[in-house]
Design a protein around this motif. Structure first.
Motif, mmCIF file in Angstrom:
data_model
loop_
_atom_site.group_PDB
_atom_site.id
_atom_site.type_symbol
_atom_site.label_atom_id
_atom_site.label_comp_id
_atom_site.label_asym_id
_atom_site.label_seq_id
_atom_site.Cartn_x
_atom_site.Cartn_y
_atom_site.Cartn_z
ATOM 1 N N ARG A 31 0.850 -51.651 25.296
ATOM 2 C CA ARG A 31 0.346 -50.901 24.135
ATOM 3 C C ARG A 31 -1.078 -51.340 23.857
ATOM 4 O O ARG A 31 -1.340 -52.518 23.625
ATOM 5 N N GLU A 32 -2.001 -50.365 23.849
ATOM 6 C CA GLU A 32 -3.424 -50.689 23.849
ATOM 7 C C GLU A 32 -3.967 -51.112 22.500
ATOM 8 O O GLU A 32 -4.980 -51.804 22.429
ATOM 9 N N THR A 33 -3.340 -50.648 21.402
ATOM 10 C CA THR A 33 -3.945 -50.871 20.083
ATOM 11 C C THR A 33 -2.884 -51.246 19.048
ATOM 12 O O THR A 33 -1.679 -51.110 19.288
ATOM 13 N N ALA A 34 -3.358 -51.668 17.871
ATOM 14 C CA ALA A 34 -2.461 -52.042 16.776
ATOM 15 C C ALA A 34 -1.550 -50.879 16.399
ATOM 16 O O ALA A 34 -0.336 -51.044 16.217
ATOM 17 N N GLU A 35 -2.128 -49.686 16.286
ATOM 18 C CA GLU A 35 -1.334 -48.551 15.825
ATOM 19 C C GLU A 35 -0.330 -48.086 16.877
ATOM 20 O O GLU A 35 0.789 -47.692 16.541
ATOM 21 N N LEU A 36 -0.728 -48.128 18.148
ATOM 22 C CA LEU A 36 0.214 -47.719 19.197
ATOM 23 C C LEU A 36 1.361 -48.730 19.309
ATOM 24 O O LEU A 36 2.510 -48.350 19.543
ATOM 25 N N ALA A 37 1.037 -50.013 19.106
ATOM 26 C CA ALA A 37 2.085 -51.039 19.120
ATOM 27 C C ALA A 37 3.006 -50.857 17.911
ATOM 28 O O ALA A 37 4.232 -50.960 18.026
ATOM 29 N N ALA A 38 2.411 -50.551 16.740
ATOM 30 C CA ALA A 38 3.210 -50.383 15.520
ATOM 31 C C ALA A 38 4.135 -49.176 15.645
ATOM 32 O O ALA A 38 5.303 -49.219 15.231
ATOM 33 N N GLU A 39 3.623 -48.107 16.243
ATOM 34 C CA GLU A 39 4.430 -46.897 16.410
ATOM 35 C C GLU A 39 5.686 -47.201 17.232
ATOM 36 O O GLU A 39 6.801 -46.828 16.856
ATOM 37 N N ASP A 40 5.474 -47.910 18.320
ATOM 38 C CA ASP A 40 6.581 -48.271 19.191
ATOM 39 C C ASP A 40 7.626 -49.106 18.453
ATOM 40 O O ASP A 40 8.828 -48.857 18.526
ATOM 41 N N ARG A 41 7.136 -50.100 17.712
ATOM 42 C CA ARG A 41 8.030 -51.027 17.017
ATOM 43 C C ARG A 41 8.771 -50.316 15.889
ATOM 44 O O ARG A 41 9.973 -50.452 15.729
ATOM 45 N N ARG A 42 8.026 -49.516 15.098
ATOM 46 C CA ARG A 42 8.635 -48.858 13.945
ATOM 47 C C ARG A 42 9.673 -47.829 14.358
ATOM 48 O O ARG A 42 10.740 -47.720 13.754
ATOM 49 N N LEU A 43 9.355 -47.051 15.398
ATOM 50 C CA LEU A 43 10.333 -46.052 15.857
ATOM 51 C C LEU A 43 11.562 -46.748 16.435
ATOM 52 O O LEU A 43 12.699 -46.291 16.232
ATOM 53 N N GLY A 44 11.341 -47.851 17.153
ATOM 54 C CA GLY A 44 12.464 -48.627 17.698
ATOM 55 C C GLY A 44 13.351 -49.160 16.580
ATOM 56 O O GLY A 44 14.583 -49.052 16.632
ATOM 57 N N GLU A 45 12.717 -49.722 15.542
ATOM 58 C CA GLU A 45 13.466 -50.247 14.382
ATOM 59 C C GLU A 45 14.261 -49.139 13.706
ATOM 60 O O GLU A 45 15.425 -49.316 13.352
ATOM 61 N N ALA A 46 13.584 -47.983 13.494
ATOM 62 C CA ALA A 46 14.220 -46.887 12.770
ATOM 63 C C ALA A 46 15.423 -46.348 13.548
ATOM 64 O O ALA A 46 16.480 -46.067 12.966
ATOM 65 N N LEU A 47 15.259 -46.230 14.870
ATOM 66 C CA LEU A 47 16.372 -45.724 15.671
ATOM 67 C C LEU A 47 17.512 -46.746 15.694
ATOM 68 O O LEU A 47 18.694 -46.375 15.604
ATOM 69 N N ALA A 48 17.177 -48.032 15.772
ATOM 70 C CA ALA A 48 18.213 -49.073 15.756
ATOM 71 C C ALA A 48 18.958 -49.061 14.412
ATOM 72 O O ALA A 48 20.180 -49.220 14.368
ATOM 73 N N ARG A 49 18.230 -48.854 13.316
ATOM 74 C CA ARG A 49 18.848 -48.792 11.990
ATOM 75 C C ARG A 49 19.834 -47.616 11.919
ATOM 76 O O ARG A 49 20.947 -47.741 11.426
ATOM 77 N N LEU A 50 19.392 -46.486 12.445
ATOM 78 C CA LEU A 50 20.260 -45.296 12.450
ATOM 79 C C LEU A 50 21.529 -45.563 13.264
ATOM 80 O O LEU A 50 22.645 -45.252 12.830
ATOM 81 N N LEU A 51 21.340 -46.185 14.443
ATOM 82 C CA LEU A 51 22.503 -46.475 15.297
ATOM 83 C C LEU A 51 23.462 -47.431 14.595
ATOM 84 O O LEU A 51 24.680 -47.299 14.719
ATOM 85 N N ARG A 52 22.906 -48.386 13.849
ATOM 86 C CA ARG A 52 23.759 -49.333 13.129
ATOM 87 C C ARG A 52 24.629 -48.584 12.129
ATOM 88 O O ARG A 52 25.826 -48.820 12.035
ATOM 89 N N SER A 53 24.020 -47.640 11.407
ATOM 90 C CA SER A 53 24.812 -46.933 10.401
ATOM 91 C C SER A 53 25.807 -45.971 11.056
ATOM 92 O O SER A 53 26.779 -45.559 10.412
ATOM 93 N N LEU A 54 25.586 -45.628 12.328
ATOM 94 C CA LEU A 54 26.568 -44.794 13.046
ATOM 95 C C LEU A 54 27.538 -45.662 13.848
ATOM 96 O O LEU A 54 28.373 -45.138 14.586
ATOM 97 N N ASP A 55 27.382 -46.986 13.711
ATOM 98 C CA ASP A 55 28.205 -47.941 14.457
ATOM 99 C C ASP A 55 28.069 -47.748 15.967
ATOM 100 O O ASP A 55 29.054 -47.750 16.700
#
Lengths: 303, 231
Positions: B98-122
């Motif tokens: 990931r070349e920049t702060a924002e591209l790294a943040a996008e990757d991390r935030r989307l990963g977190e959000a999808l993991a959170r969703l999966l947790r609530s779906l078990d």
């Protein structure tokens, strides 16, 4: 399978291999291994070049201490041929031990000459290593790629926790002053920065003037000069970025960012001098933040 | 053929699972990120339908084809083999690219959000579990794996979601007309297939994005005066 089709492994070349051949196996290797250590004497800590081994046309000048005996150990890397031709394989290894501080630069631009009629590539490998509390400043003068040059440049930086490193790679494509643009050939630059065995920053820059990315805005955008500066181990990355943004004139040709513990400054434009000035100014801003001392500009840059 | 029926039902469920994963309605906030495109508008690098088409073709070939798509392939295989070392390796590899702060943040935030969703779906992986701070592609590959989506379709779905999202950004910020956006979909649909074909054949050594202009635009976005998007 004929033996001709099998490339010689670079490091397997023998000393007796003079490289005086002009076929697809043209090969001339050179390597340099440097180790810097901090020595304690009379209550002072001084960085010494404790080990220097060379093979082929790569040398160092005697180290010197323009910042005082306790300051950085400055070393100039010399490559008397002045550039890389087909078949050259350069390997530079520099290691900075615990609490040592070295600044490495070169006395002139590194030239990447046009490939021979066989299109044989050259290779340049740089491996930098820094132990805890050590600092390495890797500030070579720019690289000038001649039209038709073919080869790969790879830079690997391995850092221990608590190590500091600042470095740059400044490249000019073609020789605009002589109206000799970079319109053929292929150069690939790779950067690999590791800490604790994990990658913090990986980058690949293929430079192929006949690929759409060479002119496309998502890619090179037609830029004939480029630079990448990296720095790791700052106590306050955000403050360093603010200070650099305040010091360097605003333009859409350069920008600075930070990700995963690495601050990166990139330049894409058409002026070697502009690229150099931005990198040097950024380094001068960073220096006191890393060592508490002002930048000491190597005199060789001024000649 | 009654014997095939359960198999067909599995295929259908996999397809629906993929459609759910790539839907803009998936609540992970993908709409907030432009991947440097908003900055390319600001810089006048992308000004109309034609230059947007060139930008997207370029990013698809020099970005996704050499980065996210081949990593998805490797990650989905790694999840299938429960190979935690490979999962951690490719997760690290992608984040280091990931070349920049924002591209790294996008990757991390989307990963977190999808993991959170999966947790609530078990639906979170148990053994091996997700690496800490897993990026979007790593979690995406897990989701595709546990829904039995064929790897090729995982890559097509990911590339499709990217294209739809980039066009939504353009409709909002360029602005691009909705019919023009559909013309670009028609133009780029074959390119997505070509990208997946190529991504499936690349060796590890060929991987890594080559997007210096996008990287510069993304870093300039950090100081852009007025912004609709987070990247």
């Amino acid at each position: 399978m004929t033996t001709l089709a099998t490339p010689i492994p670079e490091m397997a070349a023998k000393h007796s291999d003079t490289g005086h051949r002009f076929d697809a196996q043209r090969h001339w290797s050179a390597s340099l291994d440097l180790v810097f250590r901090a020595r304690q004497a009379h209550g002072e800590s001084k960085t010494c070049l404790s080990h220097a081994r060379h093979q082929g046309p790569l040398r160092v000048q005697r180290p010197f201490y323009p910042e005082g005996r306790q300051g950085a150990c400055h070393v100039y890397l010399l490559h008397p041929p002045g550039g890389l031709v087909s078949g050259d394989a350069l390997s530079i290894n520099a290691s900075v031990a615990t609490d040592a501080h070295a600044l490495l630069t070169t006395p002139a631009a590194n030239k990447l000459y046009r490939a021979d009629s066989q299109g044989v590539a050259w290779h340049q490998r740089t491996h930098l290593q820094v132990e805890p509390g050590g600092l390495l400043e890797w500030l070579p003068q720019e690289t000038i790629a001649f039209d038709g040059s073919r080869g790969t440049q790879s830079t690997t930086v391995e850092l221990a926790p608590g190590a500091q490193c600042v470095g740059w790679e400044i490249m000019a494509l073609g020789r605009p002053a002589s109206d000799l643009p970079f319109v053929s050939g292929r150069i690939e630059q790779r950067f690999r920065l590791m800490q604790n065995g994990r990658p913090l920053w990986l980058e690949r820059q293929p430079l192929d003037p006949n690929h759409p990315r060479f002119h496309g805005r998502w890619g090179q955008g037609g830029a004939t000069s480029q630079a990448t500066l990296w720095v790791v181990g700052l106590a306050d990355e955000a403050a360093a970025i603010e200070a650099i943004r305040a010091a360097v004139p605003v333009s859409s040709r350069w920008a600075i960012t930070r990700r995963h513990g690495v601050v990166l400054l990139r330049y894409l434009g058409n002026e070697r001098n502009e690229a150099w000035d931005i990198c040097q100014l950024a380094w001068e801003v960073l220096r006191p933040m890393m060592t508490g001392q002002q930048a000491c500009v190597p005199r060789i840059w001024l000649t | 053929m009654p014997i095939d029926e359960p198999l067909r039902r599995d295929d259908d469920l996999a397809l629906l699972g993929l459609l759910q994963l790539v839907s803009p309605a998936l609540p992970i906030g993908a709409f907030a990120w432009s991947q440097g495109l908003e900055s390319a508008f600001e810089l006048d690098w992308v000004t109309d339908e034609a230059s947007l088409g060139d930008w997207l073709e370029g990013v698809l070939d020099d970005g996704l084809t050499h980065c996210e798509l081949p990593v998805l392939l490797r990650q989905q295989h790694a999840w299938a083999a429960a190979d935690s070392d490979a999962i951690a390796f490719w997760d690290d590899w992608l984040q280091a690219n990931r070349e920049t702060a924002e591209l790294a943040a996008e990757d991390r935030r989307l990963g977190e959000a999808l993991a959170r969703l999966l947790r609530s779906l078990d639906r979170l992986p148990v053994a091996p579990s997700l690496p800490g701070g897993a990026g979007y592609a790593t979690v995406f590959a897990w989701t595709a794996h546990c829904r039995d989506v064929p790897v090729r379709q995982t890559l097509l779905g990911f590339a499709w979601a990217w294209l739809e999202n980039q066009l939504a950004v353009a409709c909002k910020a360029l602005p691009l007309g909705h019919t023009a956006a559909q013309r670009l979909v028609e133009q780029l649909r074959p390119s997505l297939v070509t990208a997946v074909d190529k991504a499936l054949t690349l060796d590890d050594d060929d991987l890594g994005p080559a997007l210096p202009g996008l990287a510069l635009a993304s870093a300039l976005h950090e100081t852009q005066y007025s912004r609709l998007f987070r990247s």
